[in-house]
Enzyme design. Structure first.
Site: not given
Length: 753
Positions: A179, A181, A241, A292, A667, A711
């Site tokens: 990993d 990350h 992930h 993984h 979106d 919004h």
């Protein structure tokens, strides 16, 4: 004279005896000192891991809740159906028009004042090296080049099998990394210490490239660039992930939208498709399996090699098929079984570009002749489709050879790939993955090893399983393997052997929890397949600290995070404490305190050992629990100007609220539109059996839109939650520790930590 000599010998003997006693005393003291430091380190490690896994459980519960809503909601219009696809499930197979939009990178202009790296395709080694140097200098790659690179990456990944095969015969060694990350410093340090990828230096990166760290985009660009430059020597596995639903919570989605405000939505859409095409595992010399997470007692490498990995968009949710779709699947299986030719072994590449039966032997020979096999296979097809796929595969291989030889490649209009996903010919719809296929992928991406025999659900993470030494041994014997290499778990030393050295965990993100918390590591495999571990610390600051200073620094960070979690559950803790205080004295024993805390948080920590760092008791063995809760509140309120009870709720729910916000923001615009808000409320009202009109929903949205810009942003969303919680508390008295509200103007930024 003789008397004087004997006296000298006597004194010398006494001095030697004192020296030995002093040495033994110092040794005993040092061993105790180191043992105490090791105990502190282990407690600190337990705190970090328990909090991390608790967050993963919250993530699973949250998505289970939304899955339930989606599965039990009947859309009344085409718009509602499209919103559900966008908001949570995402479209399994993006429409051609949408992918054309994402791939329309040529229309994006690179300004003349752009000083970042430039890319041209086909990529050369110098391009990838320049990319590493540019990112080291904190430069950003332009969105046009990002989309172009992702487009080329997807084209390459679609040709790869689910399980890549690599060999040590053609490279000096193969380096396996765990990993990362989003920690670019670790990747740069690995390349600096071990060398850049080359035909003689192959790499396998074992998933979890993104999330948590701040440079996930840059890591992906570097890895994808080297994979395109060295397709035979540079390999990537998918991690848990590499999943758009996980990215909503752990930071990658937010990072992309922050760095690419204009074209971020296109990049995320393309990345979702790229993640689905990442191979699931890598096999080295047919003896070492790299994946993984781990395995389970039902892991079937033959099924994993043959399933359509592109259908597994997210391991967070498996949408069950309808009955008609199941019947179609049974019919497809029956046709597959009646087709001529024997099935290909699990270790041969499987995909959707070439049939397995006619090319079984030739594909095996091709692997023997090359460094790694990437010839895809599939089920039986008609003669015309078979010829088309064979011709397409040959063209791609010729194109690679021309690129490697340095000849320019003529870009022809790409022929559309048919059958890149299974289709129901009667209904004309794409099939979802079966429950068995989905579980196979979840197990290899989410599972962890355990010391006990057997296999059981991984309730700590909320997904995958725990597998014991007998499960590992059974799988190794079944497929004639020597050992497994996996990642997925942070280890203090960067690596750890278990199951009689048959399972090796490699974790390459150093300082994962805090500076000094852990080392990073990678493993090198030569022709003898003997693992050679290399450890490192990418942060130079840790080298200047003593062991005690490192442990103290990490311990303080862990205890601070634990205090925040205790504060976030103050109400539940108070209720639990009262159960142990039957006489209502306001006091409980320290043993009852430890029992109550564990019953509320369920972290499995050694609370009695942690008590001195968390509790300052004025009496011998009793705790005044209300004062203790007040002290927790004061520590958090020193940084926040919010009422104690409200801040507690925000601390507990902020991560979930941010994830919910990003789910509704389908979106990825950074705002919740009126339409997104309306459709989400229809989901909730359907679940709660509340009849609410569109006008009421619009009025509610306008009331949350505090700045009236049409919004809802994340601050308005959290502020609305705070105000609702405050209104619920008004007029009611609580014996919970409270402090006065310093600033209740209504527009504070809550819960930042």
């Amino acid at each position: 004279m003789g008397s004087g000599t004997s006296t000298q010998h006597h004194f010398a003997f006494q001095n030697a005896e004192k020296a030995f006693k002093a040495a033994a005393l110092i040794q005993r003291w040092y061993r105790r000192y180191m043992a105490r430091l090791e105990m502190r380190r282990r407690c600190t490690w337990s705190i970090f891991q328990s909090i991390e896994y608790a967050g993963q459980q919250d993530q699973v519960k949250l998505h289970d809740f939304f899955s339930y809503l989606v599965d039990h909601f009947t859309p009344s219009s085409h718009n509602e159906r499209e919103f559900l696809n966008r908001m949570f499930t995402e479209e399994r197979f993006p429409k051609d028009s949408e992918m054309e939009k994402c791939n329309d990178y040529d229309s994006i202009e690179v300004p003349a004042n752009y000083t970042g790296p430039h890319l041209s395709f086909p990529l050369l080694p110098d391009h990838a090296t320049a990319l590493v140097e540019a990112f080291r200098l904190k430069q950003q790659l332009h969105a046009r080049y990002v989309l172009n690179l992702l487009h080329e990456t997807r084209k390459h990944l679609r040709q790869l099998p689910n399980i890549n095969r690599v060999s040590t015969c053609y490279s000096e060694e193969i380096t396996v990394c765990g990993d990362l990350h989003g920690q670019l410093d670790d990747l740069i340090f690995i390349f600096y210490k071990n060398g850049l990828p080359s035909p003689e230096r192959a790499y396998v990166f074992n998933g979890d490239f993104v999330d948590r760290g701040k440079d996930s985009v840059e890591i992906l660009m570097v890895l994808f660039a080297f994979m395109l430059v060295y397709p035979k020597e540079f390999h990537l596995n998918r991690g848990n992930h590499e999943d758009h639903m996980v990215n909503l919570r752990y930071g990658f989605t937010k990072e992309v939208m922050y760095k690419y405000k204009i074209h971020g939505k296109k990049i995320l859409k393309t990345l979702q498709d790229v993640f689905c095409w990442l191979p699931l595992a890598t096999l080295v010399d047919e003896k070492v399996l790299i994946l993984h997470g781990g395995v389970s007692d039902v892991t079937d490498l033959e099924l994993l090699a043959k399933l359509d990995r592109h259908k597994i968009v997210s391991t967070m949710r498996c949408k069950m098929r309808k009955e008609s779709e199941k019947q179609t699947e049974d019919k497809r299986k029956a046709n597959h079984l009646s087709s001529p030719g024997r099935p290909a072994p699990w270790f041969l590449p499987q995909s959707q570009s070439l049939p397995s039966s006619p090319l079984h032997l030739s594909s095996h020979k091709a692997h023997r002749a090359g460094r790694s096999s990437s010839i895809p296979c599939s089920t039986s097809l008609d003669r015309k489709e078979l010829c088309r796929r064979v011709r397409r595969s040959v063209d791609l291989e010729l194109e690679r050879c021309w690129q490697q030889a340095g000849f320019p490649v003529i870009q022809e209009k790409e022929e559309p790939l048919l059958f890149t996903a299974e289709v129901d010919s009667d209904a004309g719809e794409f099939l979802e993955p079966t429950q068995e296929e989905w579980k196979q992928v979840v197990d290899i991406l989410w599972s962890d090893p355990m010391a006990q025999e057997g296999c059981k659900p991984n309730t700590v993470r909320g997904g995958g399983c725990y597998f014991g030494p007998n499960v590992t041994e059974k799988l190794l014997q079944k497929y004639n393997l020597q050992f497994l290499i996996r990642s997925h778990e942070c280890k203090p030393e960067g690596y750890e052997f278990c199951h009689n050295r048959k399972v090796l965990t490699i974790f390459s993100a150093s300082n994962y929890y805090e500076v000094g918390s852990n080392r990073g590591a990678y493993v090198k495999l030569g022709p003898a397949l003997t693992p050679h571990i290399v450890q490192y610390q990418a942060n130079k600051a840790t080298h200047a600290l003593t062991m005690r200073q490192r442990i103290s620094r990490v311990e303080e960070s862990a205890l601070r995070a634990l205090r925040e979690m205790l504060f976030a559950h103050s109400s539940d803790l108070l209720g639990e404490f009262k159960k142990h205080d039957e006489d209502k004295t306001g006091l409980i024993t320290l043993s009852d305190w430890a029992t109550a805390v564990e019953s509320v948080l369920h972290l499995g920590l050694p609370w009695r050992m942690l008590r001195p760092q968390l509790v300052c008791s004025s009496t011998e063995s009793m705790l005044e629990y209300k004062s203790w809760l007040e002290d927790l509140a004061k520590e958090q309120l020193s940084r926040e100007n919010i009422q104690s009870s409200l801040l507690e709720t925000l601390y507990r729910n902020r991560s979930n609220l941010e994830t919910i916000f990003r789910i509704i923001d389908s979106d990825h615009s950074g705002f919740i539109s009126l339409d997104e808000f309306r459709q989400t409320w229809k989901l909730f009202s359907s679940h709660m059996n509340i009849d609410i009109t569109d006008d009421c929903i619009c009025d509610l949205a306008r009331s949350i839109d505090f700045n009236k810009d049409g919004h809802i942003d994340i601050n308005e969303f959290l502020e609305a939650f705070r105000l609702v919680e405050q209104s619920c508390l008004e007029g009611s008295t609580s014996d919970r520790p409270q402090t006065t509200n310093i600033d209740d103007s209504g527009c504070n930024r809550p819960g930042a930590h």
